[in-house]
Design a protein around this motif. Sequence first.
Motif, PDB file in Angstrom:
ATOM      1  N   ASN A  18      15.659  11.907 -34.401  1.00  0.00           N
ATOM      2  CA  ASN A  18      16.355  13.136 -34.795  1.00  0.00           C
ATOM      3  C   ASN A  18      15.610  14.345 -34.256  1.00  0.00           C
ATOM      4  OD1 ASN A  18      14.665  12.092 -37.327  1.00  0.00           O
ATOM      5  ND2 ASN A  18      14.565  14.323 -37.305  1.00  0.00           N
ATOM      6  N   VAL A  19      16.350  15.441 -34.158  1.00  0.00           N
ATOM      7  CA  VAL A  19      15.764  16.704 -33.730  1.00  0.00           C
ATOM      8  C   VAL A  19      14.701  17.089 -34.757  1.00  0.00           C
ATOM      9  CG1 VAL A  19      16.247  19.143 -33.289  1.00  0.00           C
ATOM     10  CG2 VAL A  19      17.892  17.383 -32.579  1.00  0.00           C
ATOM     11  N   ASP A  20      13.519  17.441 -34.265  1.00  0.00           N
ATOM     12  CA  ASP A  20      12.393  17.756 -35.148  1.00  0.00           C
ATOM     13  C   ASP A  20      12.533  19.174 -35.678  1.00  0.00           C
ATOM     14  OD1 ASP A  20      10.030  17.871 -36.512  1.00  0.00           O
ATOM     15  OD2 ASP A  20       8.736  17.474 -34.798  1.00  0.00           O
ATOM     16  N   SER A  21      12.981  19.297 -36.936  1.00  0.00           N
ATOM     17  CA  SER A  21      12.961  20.599 -37.604  1.00  0.00           C
ATOM     18  C   SER A  21      11.900  20.462 -38.692  1.00  0.00           C
ATOM     19  CB  SER A  21      14.324  20.942 -38.193  1.00  0.00           C
ATOM     20  OG  SER A  21      14.756  19.941 -39.085  1.00  0.00           O
ATOM     21  N   GLU A  22      10.989  21.381 -38.759  1.00  0.00           N
ATOM     22  CA  GLU A  22       9.808  21.257 -39.619  1.00  0.00           C
ATOM     23  C   GLU A  22      10.119  20.693 -41.002  1.00  0.00           C
ATOM     24  OE1 GLU A  22       6.163  22.584 -39.038  1.00  0.00           O
ATOM     25  OE2 GLU A  22       7.097  21.598 -37.302  1.00  0.00           O
ATOM     26  N   TYR A  23       9.403  19.640 -41.365  1.00  0.00           N
ATOM     27  CA  TYR A  23       9.481  19.042 -42.705  1.00  0.00           C
ATOM     28  C   TYR A  23      10.920  18.748 -43.131  1.00  0.00           C
ATOM     29  CZ  TYR A  23       4.713  20.707 -42.579  1.00  0.00           C
ATOM     30  OH  TYR A  23       3.415  20.945 -42.199  1.00  0.00           O
ATOM     31  N   LEU A  24      11.605  18.021 -42.271  1.00  0.00           N
ATOM     32  CA  LEU A  24      13.007  17.691 -42.528  1.00  0.00           C
ATOM     33  C   LEU A  24      13.134  16.686 -43.672  1.00  0.00           C
ATOM     34  CD1 LEU A  24      16.040  17.691 -41.516  1.00  0.00           C
ATOM     35  CD2 LEU A  24      15.414  15.611 -40.317  1.00  0.00           C
ATOM     36  N   GLY A  58       4.962  16.351 -45.655  1.00  0.00           N
ATOM     37  CA  GLY A  58       5.668  17.302 -46.519  1.00  0.00           C
ATOM     38  C   GLY A  58       5.579  16.913 -47.988  1.00  0.00           C
ATOM     39  N   VAL A  59       5.436  15.609 -48.255  1.00  0.00           N
ATOM     40  CA  VAL A  59       5.267  15.141 -49.641  1.00  0.00           C
ATOM     41  C   VAL A  59       3.927  15.631 -50.181  1.00  0.00           C
ATOM     42  CG1 VAL A  59       5.043  13.104 -51.129  1.00  0.00           C
ATOM     43  CG2 VAL A  59       6.761  13.127 -49.309  1.00  0.00           C
ATOM     44  N   ALA A  60       2.860  15.419 -49.401  1.00  0.00           N
ATOM     45  CA  ALA A  60       1.525  15.868 -49.813  1.00  0.00           C
ATOM     46  C   ALA A  60       1.477  17.387 -49.940  1.00  0.00           C
ATOM     47  CB  ALA A  60       0.473  15.395 -48.808  1.00  0.00           C
ATOM     48  N   ARG A  61       2.277  18.069 -49.126  1.00  0.00           N
ATOM     49  CA  ARG A  61       2.297  19.536 -49.133  1.00  0.00           C
ATOM     50  C   ARG A  61       3.189  20.101 -50.245  1.00  0.00           C
ATOM     51  NH1 ARG A  61      -0.137  20.742 -44.123  1.00  0.00           N
ATOM     52  NH2 ARG A  61       0.027  19.015 -42.642  1.00  0.00           N
ATOM     53  N   GLY A  62       3.856  19.218 -51.003  1.00  0.00           N
ATOM     54  CA  GLY A  62       4.682  19.666 -52.122  1.00  0.00           C
ATOM     55  C   GLY A  62       6.040  20.211 -51.721  1.00  0.00           C
ATOM     56  N   LEU A  63       6.472  19.918 -50.506  1.00  0.00           N
ATOM     57  CA  LEU A  63       7.741  20.458 -50.003  1.00  0.00           C
ATOM     58  C   LEU A  63       8.943  19.605 -50.392  1.00  0.00           C
ATOM     59  CD1 LEU A  63       6.467  21.428 -46.446  1.00  0.00           C
ATOM     60  CD2 LEU A  63       6.834  22.952 -48.402  1.00  0.00           C
ATOM     61  N   TYR A  64       8.716  18.315 -50.594  1.00  0.00           N
ATOM     62  CA  TYR A  64       9.763  17.395 -51.030  1.00  0.00           C
ATOM     63  C   TYR A  64       9.114  16.155 -51.616  1.00  0.00           C
ATOM     64  CZ  TYR A  64       8.964  15.833 -46.168  1.00  0.00           C
ATOM     65  OH  TYR A  64       8.395  15.451 -44.981  1.00  0.00           O
ATOM     66  N   ASP A  98      -5.250  17.407 -46.469  1.00  0.00           N
ATOM     67  CA  ASP A  98      -5.183  18.799 -46.938  1.00  0.00           C
ATOM     68  C   ASP A  98      -4.001  19.040 -47.867  1.00  0.00           C
ATOM     69  OD1 ASP A  98      -7.363  19.347 -45.256  1.00  0.00           O
ATOM     70  OD2 ASP A  98      -6.018  19.741 -43.567  1.00  0.00           O
ATOM     71  N   GLY A  99      -3.458  17.961 -48.441  1.00  0.00           N
ATOM     72  CA  GLY A  99      -2.278  18.089 -49.292  1.00  0.00           C
ATOM     73  C   GLY A  99      -2.522  18.954 -50.518  1.00  0.00           C
ATOM     74  N   LEU A 100      -1.461  19.539 -51.023  1.00  0.00           N
ATOM     75  CA  LEU A 100      -1.525  20.361 -52.237  1.00  0.00           C
ATOM     76  C   LEU A 100      -1.291  19.519 -53.486  1.00  0.00           C
ATOM     77  CD1 LEU A 100       0.645  23.369 -50.979  1.00  0.00           C
ATOM     78  CD2 LEU A 100      -1.859  23.208 -51.028  1.00  0.00           C
ATOM     79  N   VAL A 101      -0.627  18.377 -53.319  1.00  0.00           N
ATOM     80  CA  VAL A 101      -0.302  17.494 -54.441  1.00  0.00           C
ATOM     81  C   VAL A 101      -1.430  16.468 -54.567  1.00  0.00           C
ATOM     82  CG1 VAL A 101       1.391  15.901 -55.407  1.00  0.00           C
ATOM     83  CG2 VAL A 101       2.167  17.817 -53.977  1.00  0.00           C
ATOM     84  N   ASP A 102      -2.126  16.508 -55.714  1.00  0.00           N
ATOM     85  CA  ASP A 102      -3.342  15.705 -55.887  1.00  0.00           C
ATOM     86  C   ASP A 102      -3.185  14.249 -55.488  1.00  0.00           C
ATOM     87  OD1 ASP A 102      -4.807  17.842 -56.741  1.00  0.00           O
ATOM     88  OD2 ASP A 102      -4.656  17.383 -58.881  1.00  0.00           O
TER      89      ASP A 102
END
Length: 171
Positions: A18-24, A58-64, A98-102
Motif C-alpha cells: 500500500n501507499v505509505d502514508s505515515e502511521y496508516l 504507531g502502537v508504541a507511539r500511542g497513535l493506534y 522510544d515508544g510512549l506506551v510503556d
Amino acid sequence: MGGSLQPAVFFDRDGVLNVDSEYLFEIDKFLWIYGAIEAVKAVNDAGYLAFVITNQSGVARGLYEEADIHRLHDWMASQLAARGARIDAFEYCPFHPDGLVDRYRRVSDRRKPQPGMIMDLLKTFPVDVSRSFVVGDRPSDIEAARAAGLTGHVFVDGNLRDFILPLLANG
C-alpha cells in the motif's frame, strides 16, 4: 520431507503493498500500490506462500491500537479474497525503544532490521528458504532479509506485479 517445503514471498506492507502514508491504520486512507493485489495473486498462483512483515511503531507511539492493525489486515485479506488472492500470515511488530506506551516501549528482535518476524514465520510454516525472498522499500527490510538468510529486493515504485513476476520465474 524436503518435497513439502514451499517457497515464500515476504512482503513489507507500507510502501510495497500500500501507499505509505505515515502511521496508516484507517481503512478509508488505505490505497493499494498499483498491481499489488495482482502481485499477491501471482505469488499464490506460482505456489509460493505469501506473508506480510510490517513494523507498526504507531502502537508504541500511542497513535493506534493493535486492534486497529488486526482490523486493517482483516480488511486487506477480504479485499484480496474478492480477487482470488490471499496472504498466508500477517506479522507485525508494535514495539519501539522510544515508544510512549510503556508496555510497547522496548527493543524487539521482531522489529526490522532484526529478522524476528521472518524467523517466527520460518518456524511456523514449511518454507524453502533457498527459493524465498523479501520485497521491501527500505534498507531495514533488506537487512532483515539478509539476517534471516533470504534475498531482499527493493521495490521503489511502479507496478508491483510486473516487479514480482521475474522474481518468481527465477525461483
